[in-house]
Design an enzyme around this catalytic site. Structure first.
Site, PDB file in Angstrom:
ATOM      1  N   HIS A 198      -3.835  -5.095   0.229  1.00 63.83           N
ATOM      2  CA  HIS A 198      -3.596  -6.011   0.936  1.00 63.83           C
ATOM      3  C   HIS A 198      -2.987  -7.295   0.890  1.00 63.83           C
ATOM      4  O   HIS A 198      -4.356  -7.806   1.628  1.00 63.83           O
ATOM      5  CB  HIS A 198      -3.691  -4.632   2.659  1.00 63.83           C
ATOM      6  CG  HIS A 198      -3.911  -3.910   2.845  1.00 63.83           C
ATOM      7  ND1 HIS A 198      -2.610  -3.777   3.958  1.00 63.83           N
ATOM      8  CD2 HIS A 198      -4.213  -2.691   2.287  1.00 63.83           C
ATOM      9  CE1 HIS A 198      -2.449  -1.535   3.397  1.00 63.83           C
ATOM     10  NE2 HIS A 198      -3.742  -1.353   3.174  1.00 63.83           N
ATOM     11  N   CYS A 232       0.479  -1.053   0.269  1.00 61.69           N
ATOM     12  CA  CYS A 232       0.255  -0.192   0.151  1.00 61.69           C
ATOM     13  C   CYS A 232       1.148   1.224   0.163  1.00 61.69           C
ATOM     14  O   CYS A 232       1.253   1.587  -1.416  1.00 61.69           O
ATOM     15  CB  CYS A 232      -1.230   0.012   1.594  1.00 61.69           C
ATOM     16  SG  CYS A 232      -2.445   1.288   1.042  1.00 61.69           S
ATOM     17  N   GLU A 290      -1.861  -8.950   2.951  1.00 58.06           N
ATOM     18  CA  GLU A 290      -1.447 -10.533   4.165  1.00 58.06           C
ATOM     19  C   GLU A 290      -2.990 -10.117   4.269  1.00 58.06           C
ATOM     20  O   GLU A 290      -2.881 -10.863   5.107  1.00 58.06           O
ATOM     21  CB  GLU A 290      -0.965  -8.962   5.320  1.00 58.06           C
ATOM     22  CG  GLU A 290      -1.977  -7.488   5.470  1.00 58.06           C
ATOM     23  CD  GLU A 290      -1.627  -6.495   5.203  1.00 58.06           C
ATOM     24  OE1 GLU A 290      -1.884  -5.323   5.182  1.00 58.06           O
ATOM     25  OE2 GLU A 290      -1.309  -6.623   3.946  1.00 58.06           O
TER      26      GLU A 290
END
Length: 539
Positions: free
Chosen positions: A510, A384, A512
């Site tokens: 993102h 990001c 993750e």
């Protein structure tokens, strides 16, 4: 309540004595155990704070903001739920006091209550119940697990407790189960555990009309005096086998296995009168064994602005660990404050990761870290803001645009390589106006991105306001910055990378949030593999 809602089972997890006991891990572990019994499980978190959602809260206040597939900004515990249960959650999975009152007041202004006096009971509690029922209906779950944030006795949590008490009455006690997670402190001076805080916490809960069915005792030291379990069962009016120890463990992913040793899911199924085969935990057990026996180590520096509170980057830390589990290495994280960054801070690291964030504090340190990684060929992963930082560093140090920056940080720059999305303006409210949720991305061939994903199109979750500025897109690409991921129409750049580098990738999304302990995200796996190779080269 619909007939569909009435047919489901509801489990409520509360916490007592102190906050931060791990109610979320208990709820997530139970979700994993029930999923392993072939049930479809939905999870949600009810948060008593008055913010509508955590989106505008400081990470130092609340930790990371976890984004769901449909774009809800939620509590970090939802990340635990998704990682353990391996189900995508949605906007019905997190409810706050602020959202409850916003919905009720909006309905009142529209005349939805037909002139009635709007009160905590029934209108606020009805809104909470509607949310509880809706998550099960929207996911078609067999079992809904609901965690109530905060601690028993908090004044702001009372409407939530009243609502779940009513749910149990409406669906019937054979369809509802209350689990209370409480602290059993160990006094070293006397060498014994103390049950009195648990007794008082349960008494407080019973005063709200809720009698817990199962008590989960959180402790740092094993309870060796087994009579303590009987004592707590007697004082708290629960069955002896429903008093379960939950010890602080080496890895949180061991929690489902540890709890199941005390027949946790067996007891839950018995209480809810549901019958299912024993949980299949073979894959989970193998994963925990890999976690406990790494064959090497890699060191990754996280260069960020919220490093004093590690929970601000919780999903990133977990995703790095997941990749390490798959690659058989322990990921040693070095926390680096970007405000005070110097090259010495990353001496000896095998990879540098720059995570997301907002505001201009610490930005120059991140830019310095990204350029160091680029020039020294240290594996770099920008997420990001970290992608935007890579673009700014590249523009400054390769294209020679000394004033290159983001429109977020420097409105006077003539080279705002990062700026608002087309059609945006600064009139936008900061709350709830980001590009949020899952968006598709076309992966360009012959790129690191493609080698990691092995796909031509992907979908990832976003949370940001700014994008790579298309006015400078050609200049950056012609200078050697590969635009390796774009939106399907080609209008937005989703990922960039630098060729002839072991791993220098920045992504606007993102990744993750989609990593799982038994199925690591491919970008994190690629990053950790590159870090391993870099370490071997140094040795």
């Amino acid at each position: 309540m619909t007939e569909q809602s009435r047919s489901k089972k509801y489990i409520f997890v509360t916490g007592g004595v102190v906050s931060g006991l791990g109610k979320g891990i208990t709820a997530a572990s139970l979700g994993r155990l029930l999923t392993a019994r072939a049930f479809k499980v939905a999870a949600q978190k009810l948060d008593p704070y008055i913010n509508v959602d955590p989106g505008t809260m400081s990470p130092y206040q609340h930790g990371e903001v976890y984004v769901t597939e449909d774009g809800a900004e939620t509590d970090l515990d939802l990340g635990h739920y998704e990682r353990f249960i391996d189900e995508d959650l949605n906007r019905y999975s997190n409810l706050t006091t602020g959202k409850v009152y916003a919905n009720v007041l909006a309905r009142e202004r529209q005349g939805g209550y037909l002139g009635k006096t709007v009160q905590t009971i029934p209108h606020i509690t009805d809104e909470i119940k509607r949310f509880i029922y809706r998550v099960g209906e929207n996911t078609n779950a067999d079992i809904v697990i609901t965690e109530i944030g905060g601690t028993i006795g908090d004044i702001e949590g009372q409407p939530f407790l009243e609502a779940i008490r009513q749910v149990a009455r409406e669906v019937g006690r054979s369809n509802a189960l209350f689990i209370h997670v409480t602290l059993v402190p160990y006094l070293r001076a006397s060498g014994e555990h103390k049950s009195k805080p648990t007794q008082h916490s349960v008494k407080e809960l019973q005063g709200m009309g809720i009698s817990p069915d199962i008590l989960v005792l959180r402790c740092d030291e094993p309870i060796t005096d087994k009579s303590l379990f009987e004592k707590i069962a007697n004082f708290c009016n629960v069955d002896r086998d429903c008093v379960i120890e939950n010890l602080t463990l080496e890895t949180l992913y061991e929690a489902p296995l540890y709890l199941e040793q005390a027949h946790f899911s067996d007891i839950v199924c018995r209480k809810l009168q549901i019958y299912a085969p024993a949980p299949d935990l073979a894959e989970w057990q193998k994963m925990v064994e890999r976690i406990k026996h790494p064959k090497g180590t890699v060191t990754v520096a996280i260069v960020g602005k919220y490093t004093q509170l590690h929970d601000a980057y919780l999903s990133i830390v977990e995703a790095l660990k997941h990749a390490g589990y798959r690659e058989g290495v322990f990921v040693d994280i070095r926390w680096v404050d970007s405000e005070t960054f110097t090259p010495k801070d990353v001496d000896g690291v095998d990879g540098i990761l720059v995570p997301g964030g907002f505001g201009d504090r610490g930005i120059e340190g991140m830019i310095a870290a990204a350029d160091l990684a680029r020039t020294q060929k240290i594996p770099y992963f920008g997420i990001c803001l970290g992608m935007q930082i890579l673009c700014i560093a590249f523009a400054r140090n390769v294209l020679g645009w000394a004033d290159a920056n983001s429109g977020e940080f420097d409105l006077q720059s003539e080279h705002k390589v990062i700026d608002f999305m087309p059609g945006q303006s600064d009139e936008i409210d900061k709350g709830g106006t980001l590009r949020l949720g899952s968006y598709p991305c076309v992966v360009q061939p012959d790129t690191m991105l493609h080698r990691c994903y092995q796909k031509e199109q992907i979908a990832e979750r976003h949370r940001h306001r700014y994008e790579l500025n298309n006015a400078f897109r050609d200049d950056l690409a012609n200078a050697g910055l590969t635009l390796s991921g774009v939106s399907p129409g080609g209008r937005l750049v989703e990922a960039v990378e630098i060729g002839e580098h072991p791993f220098c990738v920045g992504v606007q999304f993102h990744p993750e949030f989609k990593s799982r302990p038994n199925r690591p995200h491919p970008l994190f796996s690629g990053f950790i593999r590159a870090a391993q190779q870099y370490r071997k080269g140094r040795e």
